[in-house]
Motif scaffolding. Structure first.
Motif, PDB file in Angstrom:
ATOM      1  N   GLU A   1      77.605  37.886  26.101  1.00  0.00           N
ATOM      2  CA  GLU A   1      77.366  36.471  26.211  1.00  0.00           C
ATOM      3  C   GLU A   1      78.486  35.857  26.429  1.00  0.00           C
ATOM      4  O   GLU A   1      79.527  35.887  25.643  1.00  0.00           O
ATOM      5  CB  GLU A   1      76.357  36.001  25.295  1.00  0.00           C
ATOM      6  CG  GLU A   1      76.862  36.033  23.879  1.00  0.00           C
ATOM      7  CD  GLU A   1      75.752  35.665  22.756  1.00  0.00           C
ATOM      8  OE1 GLU A   1      74.750  35.596  23.215  1.00  0.00           O
ATOM      9  OE2 GLU A   1      76.286  35.155  21.789  1.00  0.00           O
TER      10      GLU A   1
ATOM     11  N   ASN B   1      80.623  30.871  32.843  1.00  0.00           N
ATOM     12  CA  ASN B   1      79.631  31.376  31.896  1.00  0.00           C
ATOM     13  C   ASN B   1      78.995  32.702  32.297  1.00  0.00           C
ATOM     14  O   ASN B   1      78.180  33.419  31.558  1.00  0.00           O
ATOM     15  CB  ASN B   1      78.540  30.528  31.417  1.00  0.00           C
ATOM     16  CG  ASN B   1      77.751  30.093  32.449  1.00  0.00           C
ATOM     17  OD1 ASN B   1      77.798  30.412  33.768  1.00  0.00           O
ATOM     18  ND2 ASN B   1      76.599  29.525  32.283  1.00  0.00           N
TER      19      ASN B   1
ATOM     20  N   ARG C   1      79.660  27.670  24.497  1.00  0.00           N
ATOM     21  CA  ARG C   1      78.185  28.088  24.502  1.00  0.00           C
ATOM     22  C   ARG C   1      77.723  26.838  23.450  1.00  0.00           C
ATOM     23  O   ARG C   1      78.535  26.849  22.370  1.00  0.00           O
ATOM     24  CB  ARG C   1      77.778  29.252  24.094  1.00  0.00           C
ATOM     25  CG  ARG C   1      77.961  29.882  22.864  1.00  0.00           C
ATOM     26  CD  ARG C   1      77.525  31.621  22.621  1.00  0.00           C
ATOM     27  NE  ARG C   1      76.145  31.523  22.666  1.00  0.00           N
ATOM     28  CZ  ARG C   1      75.440  31.978  23.806  1.00  0.00           C
ATOM     29  NH1 ARG C   1      76.203  32.330  24.777  1.00  0.00           N
ATOM     30  NH2 ARG C   1      74.313  32.103  23.727  1.00  0.00           N
TER      31      ARG C   1
END
Length: 127
Positions: free
Chosen positions: A46, A109, A61
């Motif tokens: 992630e 991302n 994030r």
């Protein structure tokens, strides 16, 4: 070939801080958007943070916003991730990555948008 080497990981307690470094070689560092990603056991990799080529713009994030800070030193070909107020859920292998596209012109991302990756450094946060 291009090398990205992370360092600075370790075992810490909740609330502690760590500073990760990623030293790049064999690429024109200042021409790359840099990112940090992480992967916990059994989970997908992630996005954590990204920084523009000159270090002017950054993205995070939501879960690390306000606790983590990404920065870079183009003279040293190094990108950093300062992590404060660490939580057990931050436990993961942390990877730095280089993206030849400008930050505003990239899917910063999305791990698949990055061109080069380091080998990762383990961060373990105990409760």
């Amino acid at each position: 070939q291009v090398q990205l080497v992370e360092s600075g990981g370790g075992l810490v307690q909740a609330g502690d801080s760590l500073r990760l470094s990623c030293a790049a070689s064999r690429l024109t560092f200042s021409s790359y958007t840099m990112g940090w990603f992480r992967q916990a056991p059994g989970k997908e990799r992630e996005f954590v943070a990204a920084i523009s080529r000159r270090g002017v713009s950054t993205y995070y994030r939501d879960s690390v916003e306000g606790r983590f800070t990404i920065s870079r030193d183009n003279a040293k070909n190094t990108v950093y991730l300062e992590m404060n107020s660490l939580k057990p859920e931050d436990t993961a292998v942390y990877y730095c990555a280089a993206n030849r596209r400008a930050l505003y012109n990239s899917n910063y991302n999305d791990a698949g948008d990055y061109d080069y990756w380091g080998q990762g450094t383990q961060v373990t946060v105990s409760s």
